[in-house]
Design a protein around this motif. Structure first.
Motif, PDB file in Angstrom:
ATOM      1  N   LEU A 145       0.825  -1.207   0.000  1.00 12.14           N
ATOM      2  CA  LEU A 145       0.000   0.000   0.000  1.00 12.14           C
ATOM      3  C   LEU A 145       0.860   1.259   0.000  1.00 12.14           C
ATOM      4  CD1 LEU A 145      -2.853  -0.910   2.513  1.00 12.14           C
ATOM      5  CD2 LEU A 145      -2.983  -0.828   0.024  1.00 12.14           C
ATOM      6  N   THR A 146       1.958   1.235   0.740  1.00 13.24           N
ATOM      7  CA  THR A 146       2.855   2.388   0.778  1.00 13.24           C
ATOM      8  C   THR A 146       3.440   2.663  -0.598  1.00 13.24           C
ATOM      9  OG1 THR A 146       3.405   1.962   3.099  1.00 13.24           O
ATOM     10  CG2 THR A 146       4.929   3.357   1.859  1.00 13.24           C
ATOM     11  N   ARG A 147       3.831   1.612  -1.292  1.00 15.06           N
ATOM     12  CA  ARG A 147       4.368   1.765  -2.653  1.00 15.06           C
ATOM     13  C   ARG A 147       3.342   2.433  -3.562  1.00 15.06           C
ATOM     14  NH1 ARG A 147       8.418  -0.357  -6.158  1.00 15.06           N
ATOM     15  NH2 ARG A 147       8.127   0.811  -8.062  1.00 15.06           N
ATOM     16  N   VAL A 148       2.101   2.003  -3.471  1.00 16.07           N
ATOM     17  CA  VAL A 148       1.040   2.565  -4.308  1.00 16.07           C
ATOM     18  C   VAL A 148       0.758   4.017  -3.924  1.00 16.07           C
ATOM     19  CG1 VAL A 148      -1.411   2.383  -4.894  1.00 16.07           C
ATOM     20  CG2 VAL A 148       0.011   0.338  -4.837  1.00 16.07           C
ATOM     21  N   TYR A 151       3.347   6.294  -5.246  1.00 15.08           N
ATOM     22  CA  TYR A 151       3.183   6.519  -6.682  1.00 15.08           C
ATOM     23  C   TYR A 151       2.102   7.568  -6.936  1.00 15.08           C
ATOM     24  CZ  TYR A 151       1.399   5.947 -11.383  1.00 15.08           C
ATOM     25  OH  TYR A 151       0.938   6.211 -12.643  1.00 15.08           O
ATOM     26  N   TYR A 152       0.946   7.396  -6.330  1.00 15.69           N
ATOM     27  CA  TYR A 152      -0.166   8.298  -6.609  1.00 15.69           C
ATOM     28  C   TYR A 152       0.091   9.727  -6.129  1.00 15.69           C
ATOM     29  CZ  TYR A 152      -3.398   4.734  -8.356  1.00 15.69           C
ATOM     30  OH  TYR A 152      -4.007   3.771  -9.110  1.00 15.69           O
ATOM     31  N   GLN A 153       0.823   9.890  -5.030  1.00 18.95           N
ATOM     32  CA  GLN A 153       1.020  11.255  -4.525  1.00 18.95           C
ATOM     33  C   GLN A 153       1.809  12.135  -5.486  1.00 18.95           C
ATOM     34  OE1 GLN A 153       4.030  12.812  -3.196  1.00 18.95           O
ATOM     35  NE2 GLN A 153       5.354  11.123  -3.870  1.00 18.95           N
ATOM     36  N   GLY A 154       2.515  11.526  -6.428  1.00 19.76           N
ATOM     37  CA  GLY A 154       3.286  12.299  -7.386  1.00 19.76           C
ATOM     38  C   GLY A 154       2.805  12.174  -8.812  1.00 19.76           C
ATOM     39  N   ALA A 172      -0.111   8.698   7.147  1.00 22.19           N
ATOM     40  CA  ALA A 172      -0.684   7.388   7.453  1.00 22.19           C
ATOM     41  C   ALA A 172      -0.489   7.064   8.929  1.00 22.19           C
ATOM     42  CB  ALA A 172      -0.027   6.315   6.595  1.00 22.19           C
ATOM     43  N   ASN A 173      -1.491   6.450   9.531  1.00 22.13           N
ATOM     44  CA  ASN A 173      -1.384   6.056  10.943  1.00 22.13           C
ATOM     45  C   ASN A 173      -1.053   4.579  11.109  1.00 22.13           C
ATOM     46  OD1 ASN A 173      -3.809   4.732  10.433  1.00 22.13           O
ATOM     47  ND2 ASN A 173      -5.067   6.265  11.489  1.00 22.13           N
ATOM     48  N   ASP A 174      -0.799   3.903   9.982  1.00 23.28           N
ATOM     49  CA  ASP A 174      -0.486   2.478  10.050  1.00 23.28           C
ATOM     50  C   ASP A 174       0.780   2.127   9.280  1.00 23.28           C
ATOM     51  OD1 ASP A 174      -1.416   2.928   7.500  1.00 23.28           O
ATOM     52  OD2 ASP A 174      -2.760   1.197   7.453  1.00 23.28           O
ATOM     53  N   GLY A 175       1.534   3.143   8.886  1.00 25.12           N
ATOM     54  CA  GLY A 175       2.733   2.887   8.102  1.00 25.12           C
ATOM     55  C   GLY A 175       3.522   4.169   7.904  1.00 25.12           C
ATOM     56  N   PRO A 176       4.572   4.122   7.084  1.00 20.99           N
ATOM     57  CA  PRO A 176       5.486   5.262   6.964  1.00 20.99           C
ATOM     58  C   PRO A 176       5.039   6.335   5.978  1.00 20.99           C
ATOM     59  CG  PRO A 176       6.305   3.434   5.666  1.00 20.99           C
ATOM     60  CD  PRO A 176       5.086   2.934   6.387  1.00 20.99           C
ATOM     61  N   PHE A 177       3.952   6.134   5.261  1.00 23.11           N
ATOM     62  CA  PHE A 177       3.588   7.083   4.211  1.00 23.11           C
ATOM     63  C   PHE A 177       3.239   8.451   4.779  1.00 23.11           C
ATOM     64  CE2 PHE A 177       0.323   9.147   1.528  1.00 23.11           C
ATOM     65  CZ  PHE A 177       1.115   9.393   0.423  1.00 23.11           C
ATOM     66  N   GLU A 178       3.853   9.487   4.192  1.00 20.49           N
ATOM     67  CA  GLU A 178       3.591  10.866   4.562  1.00 20.49           C
ATOM     68  C   GLU A 178       3.990  11.746   3.386  1.00 20.49           C
ATOM     69  OE1 GLU A 178       4.983  14.160   7.947  1.00 20.49           O
ATOM     70  OE2 GLU A 178       5.203  12.003   8.330  1.00 20.49           O
ATOM     71  N   THR A 179       3.156  12.734   3.088  1.00 17.05           N
ATOM     72  CA  THR A 179       3.473  13.601   1.959  1.00 17.05           C
ATOM     73  C   THR A 179       2.775  14.939   2.106  1.00 17.05           C
ATOM     74  OG1 THR A 179       3.562  13.706  -0.475  1.00 17.05           O
ATOM     75  CG2 THR A 179       1.527  12.866   0.488  1.00 17.05           C
ATOM     76  N   GLY A 180       3.344  15.963   1.488  1.00 17.86           N
ATOM     77  CA  GLY A 180       2.712  17.254   1.388  1.00 17.86           C
ATOM     78  C   GLY A 180       2.848  18.128   2.624  1.00 17.86           C
ATOM     79  N   THR A 189      -3.258   3.871   5.338  1.00 16.88           N
ATOM     80  CA  THR A 189      -2.653   4.053   4.022  1.00 16.88           C
ATOM     81  C   THR A 189      -3.661   3.734   2.924  1.00 16.88           C
ATOM     82  OG1 THR A 189      -0.563   3.308   5.014  1.00 16.88           O
ATOM     83  CG2 THR A 189      -0.612   3.540   2.625  1.00 16.88           C
ATOM     84  N   LEU A 190      -4.490   2.723   3.158  1.00 19.67           N
ATOM     85  CA  LEU A 190      -5.506   2.368   2.170  1.00 19.67           C
ATOM     86  C   LEU A 190      -6.515   3.500   1.988  1.00 19.67           C
ATOM     87  CD1 LEU A 190      -6.837   0.347   0.250  1.00 19.67           C
ATOM     88  CD2 LEU A 190      -8.100  -0.568   2.220  1.00 19.67           C
ATOM     89  N   ALA A 191      -7.030   4.036   3.093  1.00 22.51           N
ATOM     90  CA  ALA A 191      -8.019   5.111   2.999  1.00 22.51           C
ATOM     91  C   ALA A 191      -7.430   6.346   2.328  1.00 22.51           C
ATOM     92  CB  ALA A 191      -8.557   5.451   4.386  1.00 22.51           C
ATOM     93  N   LEU A 192      -6.187   6.680   2.640  1.00 21.98           N
ATOM     94  CA  LEU A 192      -5.533   7.818   2.009  1.00 21.98           C
ATOM     95  C   LEU A 192      -5.376   7.594   0.503  1.00 21.98           C
ATOM     96  CD1 LEU A 192      -2.752   8.582   4.652  1.00 21.98           C
ATOM     97  CD2 LEU A 192      -4.775   9.987   4.177  1.00 21.98           C
ATOM     98  N   THR A 193      -4.983   6.395   0.122  1.00 18.89           N
ATOM     99  CA  THR A 193      -4.815   6.069  -1.296  1.00 18.89           C
ATOM    100  C   THR A 193      -6.137   6.172  -2.037  1.00 18.89           C
ATOM    101  OG1 THR A 193      -2.949   4.594  -0.828  1.00 18.89           O
ATOM    102  CG2 THR A 193      -4.106   4.266  -2.915  1.00 18.89           C
ATOM    103  N   MET A 194      -7.181   5.614  -1.462  1.00 17.66           N
ATOM    104  CA  MET A 194      -8.480   5.642  -2.124  1.00 17.66           C
ATOM    105  C   MET A 194      -9.031   7.063  -2.202  1.00 17.66           C
ATOM    106  SD  MET A 194      -8.908   2.546  -3.093  1.00 17.66           S
ATOM    107  CE  MET A 194     -10.634   2.523  -3.600  1.00 17.66           C
ATOM    108  N   ALA A 195      -8.817   7.859  -1.173  1.00 12.82           N
ATOM    109  CA  ALA A 195      -9.265   9.253  -1.212  1.00 12.82           C
ATOM    110  C   ALA A 195      -8.473  10.044  -2.248  1.00 12.82           C
ATOM    111  CB  ALA A 195      -9.131   9.884   0.166  1.00 12.82           C
TER     112      ALA A 195
END
Length: 221
Positions: A145-148, A151-154, A172-180, A189-195
């Motif tokens: 999910l973090t990989r995806v 990708y989408y954030q950019g 993300a509150n369940d992994g390392p993803f952070e942006t912006g 991470t899933l909810a952030l990706t889908m949003a």
């Protein structure tokens, strides 16, 4: 997933196809015993049923760059028409046939002119377009999910994502993803990706001052 596998997965295309294959196979398993009446349930893709979204995934795994371009020309560069045409080609006569056609492309490495990670994103996002309305839950590996999400954030390729999250800080509150930077939007991470990809159904799973701004943008295409 080991550290070496993650490192390999960061190389363009390397290590991504096994992840795609795993996600496709998981979706086949989830839909194997789906009652016929549920195949016509609305998906999170506006105007498409869950069966039609699965046929769309099959089409994506069946189109190489040459066939994709030929379809675009045939449809006079109407990309929505091309998507609808290819979906119809893969729908089949029954839900069982739709599922069998998708099962056959599980190991496929055929793709339109997109990076492999975009295909991984398409697989996961469209799988959730199917799963969420059917109340099917999958516990995705956080690394995938973090990989995806990264990708989408950019990227605004295929789906507007980068433009949708401008001026927002996603954490993300369940992994390392952070942006912006800017108003906070936090959640899985899933909810952030889908949003990020415009799925308003996941906004209720998110917290922060930036959620309402993201809600306003979920209609963007």
């Amino acid at each position: 997933m080991t550290g070496s596998e993650l490192a390999a997965d960061r190389s363009p295309g390397t290590g991504v196809w096994p992840l795609i294959r795993t996600e496709r196979a998981a979706l086949v398993a989830d839909l194997a015993d789906l009652p016929d009446d549920q195949w016509s349930a609305p998906s999170l893709c506006t105007g498409l049923t869950v069966r039609e979204v699965l046929a769309h995934l099959t089409a994506g795994a069946s189109l190489n760059a040459v066939r994709w371009l030929a379809g675009v020309i045939r449809c006079r560069f109407d990309f929505d028409k091309q998507v609808a045409m290819r979906l119809a080609e893969q729908l089949g006569a029954t839900p069982a046939e739709t599922l069998e056609r998708f099962r056959r492309v599980v190991p496929s490495k055929t793709k339109p002119p997109l990076p492999a990670v975009a295909m991984l994103g398409e697989t996961i996002v469209h799988a959730e377009d199917i799963r969420r309305p059917l109340h099917i839950r999958r516990d995705y590996p956080t690394e995938v999910l973090t990989r995806v999400a990264e990708y989408y954030q950019g990227s605004n390729l295929v789906v507007l994502a980068k433009g949708r999250i401008g001026g927002l800080r996603l954490v993300a509150n369940d992994g390392p993803f952070e942006t912006g930077s800017g108003a906070l939007v936090s959640g899985s991470t899933l909810a952030l990706t889908m949003a990020m990809t415009g799925r308003a159904a996941y906004l209720d799973d998110l917290d922060g001052d930036g959620v309402e701004r993201l809600r306003e943008r979920c209609g963007m295409t």
